[in-house]
Design a protein around this motif. Structure first.
Motif, PDB file in Angstrom:
ATOM      1  N   ARG A   1       0.765  -1.105  -0.002  1.00 19.06           N
ATOM      2  CA  ARG A   1       0.016   0.021   0.112  1.00 19.06           C
ATOM      3  C   ARG A   1       0.843   1.167  -0.009  1.00 19.06           C
ATOM      4  NH1 ARG A   1      -2.482  -1.249   3.848  1.00 19.06           N
ATOM      5  NH2 ARG A   1      -1.658  -0.115   5.466  1.00 19.06           N
TER       6      ARG A   1
ATOM      7  N   ASP B   1       0.367   3.952  -2.876  1.00 21.54           N
ATOM      8  CA  ASP B   1      -0.091   5.266  -2.624  1.00 21.54           C
ATOM      9  C   ASP B   1       1.150   6.269  -3.107  1.00 21.54           C
ATOM     10  OD1 ASP B   1      -2.246   4.340  -1.454  1.00 21.54           O
ATOM     11  OD2 ASP B   1      -1.396   4.703   0.677  1.00 21.54           O
TER      12      ASP B   1
ATOM     13  N   ALA C   1       0.847   6.760  -6.945  1.00 17.91           N
ATOM     14  CA  ALA C   1      -0.284   7.562  -7.278  1.00 17.91           C
ATOM     15  C   ALA C   1      -0.050   8.934  -7.167  1.00 17.91           C
ATOM     16  CB  ALA C   1      -1.596   7.102  -6.392  1.00 17.91           C
ATOM     17  N   ARG C   2       0.668   9.421  -6.021  1.00 14.31           N
ATOM     18  CA  ARG C   2       1.002  10.749  -5.914  1.00 14.31           C
ATOM     19  C   ARG C   2       1.995  11.166  -7.178  1.00 14.31           C
ATOM     20  NH1 ARG C   2       1.262   9.039  -0.430  1.00 14.31           N
ATOM     21  NH2 ARG C   2       3.709   8.901  -0.478  1.00 14.31           N
TER      22      ARG C   2
ATOM     23  N   ALA D   1      -5.941  14.530  -0.360  1.00  9.94           N
ATOM     24  CA  ALA D   1      -6.192  13.168  -0.955  1.00  9.94           C
ATOM     25  C   ALA D   1      -6.113  12.302   0.378  1.00  9.94           C
ATOM     26  CB  ALA D   1      -5.156  12.878  -1.865  1.00  9.94           C
ATOM     27  N   THR D   2      -5.249  12.455   1.086  1.00 12.79           N
ATOM     28  CA  THR D   2      -5.354  11.538   2.398  1.00 12.79           C
ATOM     29  C   THR D   2      -6.486  11.621   3.379  1.00 12.79           C
ATOM     30  OG1 THR D   2      -2.900  11.526   2.257  1.00 12.79           O
ATOM     31  CG2 THR D   2      -4.069  10.917   4.456  1.00 12.79           C
TER      32      THR D   2
ATOM     33  N   GLN E   1      -9.232  12.841   2.475  1.00 18.50           N
ATOM     34  CA  GLN E   1     -10.694  12.515   1.597  1.00 18.50           C
ATOM     35  C   GLN E   1     -10.833  10.798   1.781  1.00 18.50           C
ATOM     36  OE1 GLN E   1      -9.999  14.290  -2.269  1.00 18.50           O
ATOM     37  NE2 GLN E   1     -11.428  15.812  -1.896  1.00 18.50           N
ATOM     38  N   SER E   2      -9.510  10.317   1.433  1.00 13.83           N
ATOM     39  CA  SER E   2      -9.388   8.644   1.433  1.00 13.83           C
ATOM     40  C   SER E   2      -9.955   8.575   2.936  1.00 13.83           C
ATOM     41  CB  SER E   2      -7.984   8.365   1.188  1.00 13.83           C
ATOM     42  OG  SER E   2      -7.612   6.710   1.539  1.00 13.83           O
ATOM     43  N   ALA E   3      -9.579   8.880   4.062  1.00 15.62           N
ATOM     44  CA  ALA E   3      -9.868   8.583   5.433  1.00 15.62           C
ATOM     45  C   ALA E   3     -11.369   8.881   5.682  1.00 15.62           C
ATOM     46  CB  ALA E   3      -9.149   9.551   6.337  1.00 15.62           C
TER      47      ALA E   3
ATOM     48  N   LYS F   1     -13.674   8.308   3.136  1.00 18.01           N
ATOM     49  CA  LYS F   1     -14.189   7.473   2.424  1.00 18.01           C
ATOM     50  C   LYS F   1     -14.347   6.094   3.198  1.00 18.01           C
ATOM     51  CE  LYS F   1     -13.756   9.106  -2.093  1.00 18.01           C
ATOM     52  NZ  LYS F   1     -12.921   9.208  -3.364  1.00 18.01           N
ATOM     53  N   ASP F   2     -13.023   5.945   3.867  1.00 17.89           N
ATOM     54  CA  ASP F   2     -13.082   4.670   4.720  1.00 17.89           C
ATOM     55  C   ASP F   2     -14.046   4.777   5.725  1.00 17.89           C
ATOM     56  OD1 ASP F   2     -11.181   3.735   2.979  1.00 17.89           O
ATOM     57  OD2 ASP F   2      -9.597   4.433   4.202  1.00 17.89           O
ATOM     58  N   GLU F   3     -14.281   6.016   6.488  1.00 15.76           N
ATOM     59  CA  GLU F   3     -15.093   6.072   7.806  1.00 15.76           C
ATOM     60  C   GLU F   3     -16.453   5.800   7.331  1.00 15.76           C
ATOM     61  OE1 GLU F   3     -16.108   6.481  11.574  1.00 15.76           O
ATOM     62  OE2 GLU F   3     -14.199   6.414  10.610  1.00 15.76           O
TER      63      GLU F   3
END
Length: 330
Positions: free
Chosen positions: A215, A219, A222-223, A316-317, A319-321, A323-325
């Motif tokens: 991961r 990640d 991707a950045r 981005a970090t 937003q990812s957190a 979405k996970d929540e």
């Protein structure tokens, strides 16, 4: 961590559990009992000095020295051996002479000797067959246990691909060692179950570590927009997380330094405090920036031109957190 891993493994084993028949446990049945063996004898020895001969012989044997040092000692020992063999021969002669005077007794002894020889060979033959079968059973059990662990590693390989953990080469030997000293197949099976569970727990632990590494590389790629870690699986299996973050940061910096020559504005640097001041009330550490793919310059600062990229990586970090929540709540 070990307790949680053990309960997780137990839950998975329980969900897939099927009762195992005692395929190696049997109750033996011996042949029918023989009739009681009895002998009726009428007679007596008229004259014999066997008692005196026995006492004198035992007295001589007790006095024979065993601590040999000189050549004379060894010569005496060789003569004593000849003397003892001669005495043994005389015993056989006397026994045969006695039996020859009692033909019925001689025939009885010969019959008993024949039976004893047949029984002895049977015991030796069956004992060898039983030992071979027991060894084969234990080998079969170890191989089945190894197949179960191997199937677990195969499943992880399908999931993680090149990042899958490698099954230990000594697994078969370790499983075999786990049942050393067990006397029954049931006890060996219990030991193997425990060893298999421990092997799967170790595989899961290593798989979790490799997932994290996979991961991190994904990640970072991707950045940056390019995969700079074709050797990621090898690195993941030989480095811990801190070392991997260092590799990621160094390669990202090297990749960026190979781009267009920075302008005067781009060559300006920011301190960590300046970055934190700009993103207040949020904050970040050097380790956090390294995890995002931004390593400090030799002077400890960061490129001014990288600040928008740092902000984008932070967004981005977050937003990812989020979405996970939301996914967890659903």
């Amino acid at each position: 961590e070990a307790i949680l891993a053990g309960w997780k493994r137990f839950a998975e084993d329980l969900a897939n559990y099927t009762p195992r028949p005692d395929e190696y446990e049997f109750v033996g049945v011996a042949p029918d009992r023989l009739p009681a063996l009895h002998v009726a004898v009428s007679g007596r020895i008229l004259a014999s000095n066997i008692a005196e001969w026995r006492d004198q012989t035992l007295e001589i044997l007790a006095g024979i020295p065993r601590d040999l040092h000189t050549d004379q000692d060894f010569a005496n020992a060789e003569e004593t051996i000849k003397w003892a063999k001669d005495a043994l021969d005389r015993i056989v002669v006397v026994k045969d002479a006695v039996l020859s005077q009692m033909p019925d007794v001689e025939q009885m002894f010969r019959s008993l000797d024949d039976i004893g020889e047949a029984l002895g060979w049977t015991v030796k033959d069956l004992d060898g067959l039983v030992k071979v079968r027991k060894d084969n059973i234990r080998l079969e059990m170890v191989q089945k246990a190894a197949e179960s662990v191997r199937a677990h590693y195969d499943a992880l390989a399908q999931e993680l691909g090149a990042y899958a953990p490698t099954m230990p080469s000594a697994l078969l030997a370790e499983l075999g060692a786990s049942i050393k000293g067990t006397r029954t197949a049931k006890a060996a099976a219990a030991k193997l179950d425990s060893a298999v569970a421990q092997a799967k727990i170790a595989a899961d632990k290593e798989a979790n570590r490799l997932r994290t590494a996979q991961r991190l590389f994904a990640d970072a790629a991707a950045r940056v927009g390019v995969d700079l870690w074709p050797d990621g699986p090898t690195l993941a299996k030989t480095m811990d997380e801190d070392a991997l973050l260092g590799v990621i940061a160094r390669r990202v910096n090297a990749h960026r330094s190979q781009g267009s020559r920075p302008t005067a504005k781009a060559s300006k640097t920011l301190t960590l405090d300046a970055i934190c001041a700009r993103i207040a009330p949020l904050g970040i550490t050097k380790a956090g920036l390294a995890q995002l793919g931004f390593a400090p310059l030799p002077d400890g600062g960061y490129l001014e031109a990288d600040f928008p990229k740092i902000c984008a990586a932070l967004v981005a970090t977050l937003q990812s957190a989020a979405k996970d929540e939301v996914a967890d709540a659903a």
